[in-house]
Design a protein around this motif. Structure first.
Motif, mmCIF file in Angstrom:
data_model
loop_
_atom_site.group_PDB
_atom_site.id
_atom_site.type_symbol
_atom_site.label_atom_id
_atom_site.label_comp_id
_atom_site.label_asym_id
_atom_site.label_seq_id
_atom_site.Cartn_x
_atom_site.Cartn_y
_atom_site.Cartn_z
ATOM 1 N N GLN A 432 -4.765 -10.215 6.285
ATOM 2 C CA GLN A 432 -3.749 -9.870 5.308
ATOM 3 C C GLN A 432 -2.377 -9.885 5.958
ATOM 4 O O GLN A 432 -2.249 -9.874 7.182
ATOM 5 C CB GLN A 432 -4.018 -8.505 4.684
ATOM 6 N N VAL A 433 -1.350 -9.914 5.104
ATOM 7 C CA VAL A 433 0.047 -9.901 5.568
ATOM 8 C C VAL A 433 0.731 -8.662 5.020
ATOM 9 O O VAL A 433 0.541 -8.308 3.853
ATOM 10 C CB VAL A 433 0.800 -11.170 5.111
ATOM 11 N N HIS A 434 1.520 -8.015 5.871
ATOM 12 C CA HIS A 434 2.362 -6.898 5.449
ATOM 13 C C HIS A 434 3.831 -7.296 5.573
ATOM 14 O O HIS A 434 4.233 -7.895 6.574
ATOM 15 C CB HIS A 434 2.115 -5.672 6.325
ATOM 16 N N VAL A 435 4.596 -6.920 4.571
ATOM 17 C CA VAL A 435 6.055 -7.053 4.608
ATOM 18 C C VAL A 435 6.645 -5.713 4.196
ATOM 19 O O VAL A 435 6.266 -5.172 3.151
ATOM 20 C CB VAL A 435 6.557 -8.172 3.677
ATOM 21 N N ASN A 445 4.146 -17.548 -2.533
ATOM 22 C CA ASN A 445 3.421 -18.716 -3.031
ATOM 23 C C ASN A 445 2.366 -19.191 -2.040
ATOM 24 O O ASN A 445 1.253 -19.555 -2.431
ATOM 25 C CB ASN A 445 4.405 -19.853 -3.334
ATOM 26 N N TRP A 446 2.723 -19.194 -0.738
ATOM 27 C CA TRP A 446 1.764 -19.663 0.275
ATOM 28 C C TRP A 446 0.552 -18.740 0.325
ATOM 29 O O TRP A 446 -0.594 -19.196 0.368
ATOM 30 C CB TRP A 446 2.441 -19.731 1.646
ATOM 31 N N CYS A 447 0.797 -17.460 0.316
ATOM 32 C CA CYS A 447 -0.308 -16.493 0.367
ATOM 33 C C CYS A 447 -1.181 -16.600 -0.874
ATOM 34 O O CYS A 447 -2.413 -16.554 -0.791
ATOM 35 C CB CYS A 447 0.235 -15.078 0.520
ATOM 36 N N GLY A 451 -5.085 -17.678 -0.825
ATOM 37 C CA GLY A 451 -5.916 -16.492 -0.980
ATOM 38 C C GLY A 451 -5.713 -15.455 0.103
ATOM 39 O O GLY A 451 -6.601 -14.634 0.366
ATOM 40 N N LEU A 452 -4.561 -15.472 0.756
ATOM 41 C CA LEU A 452 -4.256 -14.501 1.808
ATOM 42 C C LEU A 452 -3.609 -13.274 1.170
ATOM 43 O O LEU A 452 -2.572 -13.374 0.512
ATOM 44 C CB LEU A 452 -3.325 -15.113 2.848
ATOM 45 N N LEU A 453 -4.223 -12.117 1.358
ATOM 46 C CA LEU A 453 -3.722 -10.885 0.757
ATOM 47 C C LEU A 453 -2.336 -10.558 1.300
ATOM 48 O O LEU A 453 -2.113 -10.527 2.504
ATOM 49 C CB LEU A 453 -4.682 -9.739 1.062
ATOM 50 N N LEU A 454 -1.379 -10.320 0.397
ATOM 51 C CA LEU A 454 -0.008 -9.973 0.765
ATOM 52 C C LEU A 454 0.315 -8.585 0.226
ATOM 53 O O LEU A 454 0.237 -8.347 -0.979
ATOM 54 C CB LEU A 454 0.974 -11.002 0.189
ATOM 55 N N ASN A 455 0.666 -7.672 1.120
ATOM 56 C CA ASN A 455 1.049 -6.310 0.742
ATOM 57 C C ASN A 455 2.523 -6.105 1.039
ATOM 58 O O ASN A 455 2.971 -6.305 2.177
ATOM 59 C CB ASN A 455 0.225 -5.283 1.519
#
Length: 512
Positions: A432-435, A445-447, A451-455
């Motif tokens: 997953q990615v955190h910002v 859009n890329w996530c 299907g990459l979880l973006l929080n």
């Protein structure tokens, strides 16, 4: 011939955790143990904060918090009186949701077994590993079953979680360099009374003896851990509780009412030369053993299991190159070597004999320790080391970049704000990615496309205190360590990270 994805040898906490994490991710495991049942008594007590953080992934943390015991303070005794107390009630504040915690290993194992059985996996008892061969594309093992008959089985990988006398390590021939401390230790579970039975940890630093009183949940229950220093150490295997010196016990005014369990043991410090050889892995005490200083042993084995589990799953399901498995040894052996060196220093100070050592232990330590704990930086450093929240993999091939004070390989900092806890997103075993701030449209859009979880966490100035940078991008591994930290929200940096390491982008949406 019975076949599994992973054959796990040893059903202590390390093997059980590995089986749980793999099963949760859809990996077929077989777990065997030569004992006829789980342990009924054990030395391991502490469940460190980092373990409790990771246990949230399988909803284990709540049960441990409910049935275990939080330690509110450490008390140091000298010459029959309490010399100082170090408060622990708020020591974890701002660092982790969890403080120092006691949860005995036998109780711990029962919880893990219950959860594993709920997932449909039974520990095969009275089943012993006799031999194995790594053929290059699988592992063929010979077992002695509970009835005495031998059987062969196959697995893609074999995990040796079978303790300090590991058969897996012996067959591998990887060596186990290190040594054995001269002191003999005893451990006793007791029902008792007195001022030390107040739910806190008490340690006697007297030059005549050494004993620590660890609280257990329940009124009047405690575990004593002490040394046998005189000629009785030579006959440690035949010692009874009545044979040990009770000077330190009397100094702390402990009134023993009943001894529920007693044992003696030697303490070792060793790290195997290889954590991995082909399709064979070593974890827990099979790979490293060290002094009990700081309550690190069981937690380190659990950390090994969680580190390896997501990597095995990725390789078995063609989501990663087999080269990913090389990072297990790189990451965990480096930590184990540092841990052995650190605990050795603490253990040596606690058990050293002689006038100088006695003076330092009884006069200097009671003055210095509470003074150090008054300084936030020193307090955070000491707690971070013991709780394992500072364990990091900076030299790993999986670690890249820096943003703010957070570097690739770090544990993600805990950033709990009113109504917003960033650890709440870490319960899924997935990338997953955190910002912290605002996410760009390109990153969103890329996530979404992969299907990459973006929080995304709305920016607060308080985040600066945790080391997180505003609008930076933090890619997290399935075991919640930071894989990539970058100031720029560059989707191509994400793509390159996965491609360069042989990690499949098309499987990012999958989670346990």
């Amino acid at each position: 011939m019975k076949r599994s994805d992973v054959l796990i040898v040893g059903a202590g906490p390390t093997g059980l955790v590995l089986a749980l994490w793999l099963t949760k991710q859809g990996v077929r495991v077989r777990i065997i143990d030569k004992a006829n049942g789980p342990g009924t008594a054990s030395r391991a007590l502490a469940v460190q904060a980092r373990t409790l953080e990771l246990y949230c992934q399988l909803d284990l943390t709540g049960e441990i918090l409910k049935t275990g015991h939080r330690v509110a303070g450490i008390n140091l005794w000298v010459k029959g009186r309490k010399a100082t107390r170090v408060a622990l009630e708020t020591i974890a504040e701002g660092l982790t949701p969890y403080g120092p915690f006691i949860y005995p290993q036998d109780q711990h194992e029962r919880l893990l077994i219950m959860r594993l059985e709920a997932l449909g996996v039974q520990v095969e008892r009275n089943t012993e590993l006799l031999n194995f061969i790594d053929t290059g594309d699988q592992v063929a093992a010979t077992l002695r079953l509970s009835g005495g008959n031998q059987a062969r089985c196959e697995a893609s990988y074999l995990a040796g979680c079978d303790g300090a006398r590991s058969v897996v390590r012996q067959i591998l021939g990887t060596g186990f360099p290190g040594g054995t401390y001269q002191q003999v230790f005893y451990v006793a579970d007791v029902d008792a009374a007195g001022p030390t039975l107040d739910g806190e940890l008490h340690v006697d630093l007297d030059e005549a003896d050494f004993v620590a009183v660890f609280p257990l949940k329940g009124k009047g229950r405690a575990r004593l851990i002490g040394t046998v220093r005189d000629e009785r150490a030579a006959r440690s295997e035949s010692l009874k509780f009545e044979d040990i010196s009770d000077r330190a016990i009397q100094h702390m005014k402990v009134q023993i009412r009943k001894v529920n369990w007693f044992s003696t043991y030697h303490v070792h410090h060793r790290v195997t030369e290889r954590f991995r050889k082909g399709r064979i892995f070593l974890l827990g005490d099979a790979a490293h053993i060290h002094s009990p200083a700081g309550g690190q042993g069981m937690n380190t084995g659990i950390g090994d299991a969680i580190n390896l589990a997501w990597k095995l799953k990725a390789v078995l399901m063609d989501q990663a190159s087999p080269a990913l498995l090389d990072t297990y040894e790189t990451e965990r052996r480096t930590f184990a070597r540092k841990l052995v060196a650190t605990t050795d220093k603490g253990f040596t100070l606690a058990t050293a004999q002689g006038r100088v050592a006695d003076f330092i232990r009884t006069r200097i330590v009671p003055l210095v320790v509470p003074t150090l704990f008054k300084f936030e930086a020193a307090r955070d450093y000491m707690f971070g080391a013991v709780s394992q929240i500072v364990v990091a993999y900076h030299d790993s091939a999986l670690s890249q970049g820096r943003a703010g004070d957070v570097t690739g390989g770090d544990r993600l900092p805990w950033a709990a704000m009113p109504g917003d806890d960033n650890f709440a997103t870490l319960q899924a075993i997935r990338w997953q990615v955190h910002v912290y701030g605002a996410a760009s449209a390109d990153l969103r859009n890329w996530c979404m496309r992969h299907g990459l979880l973006l929080n995304i966490f709305p920016w607060r100035q308080d985040y600066l205190g945790t080391g997180l940078a505003r609008n930076a991008m933090y890619l997290l591994r399935p075991d919640t360590y930071v894989a990539l930290a970058a100031y720029q929200q560059d989707p191509d940096a994400l793509r390159c990270y996965f491609v360069d390491r042989g990690l499949s982008i098309k499987h990012l949406s999958q989670s346990a």
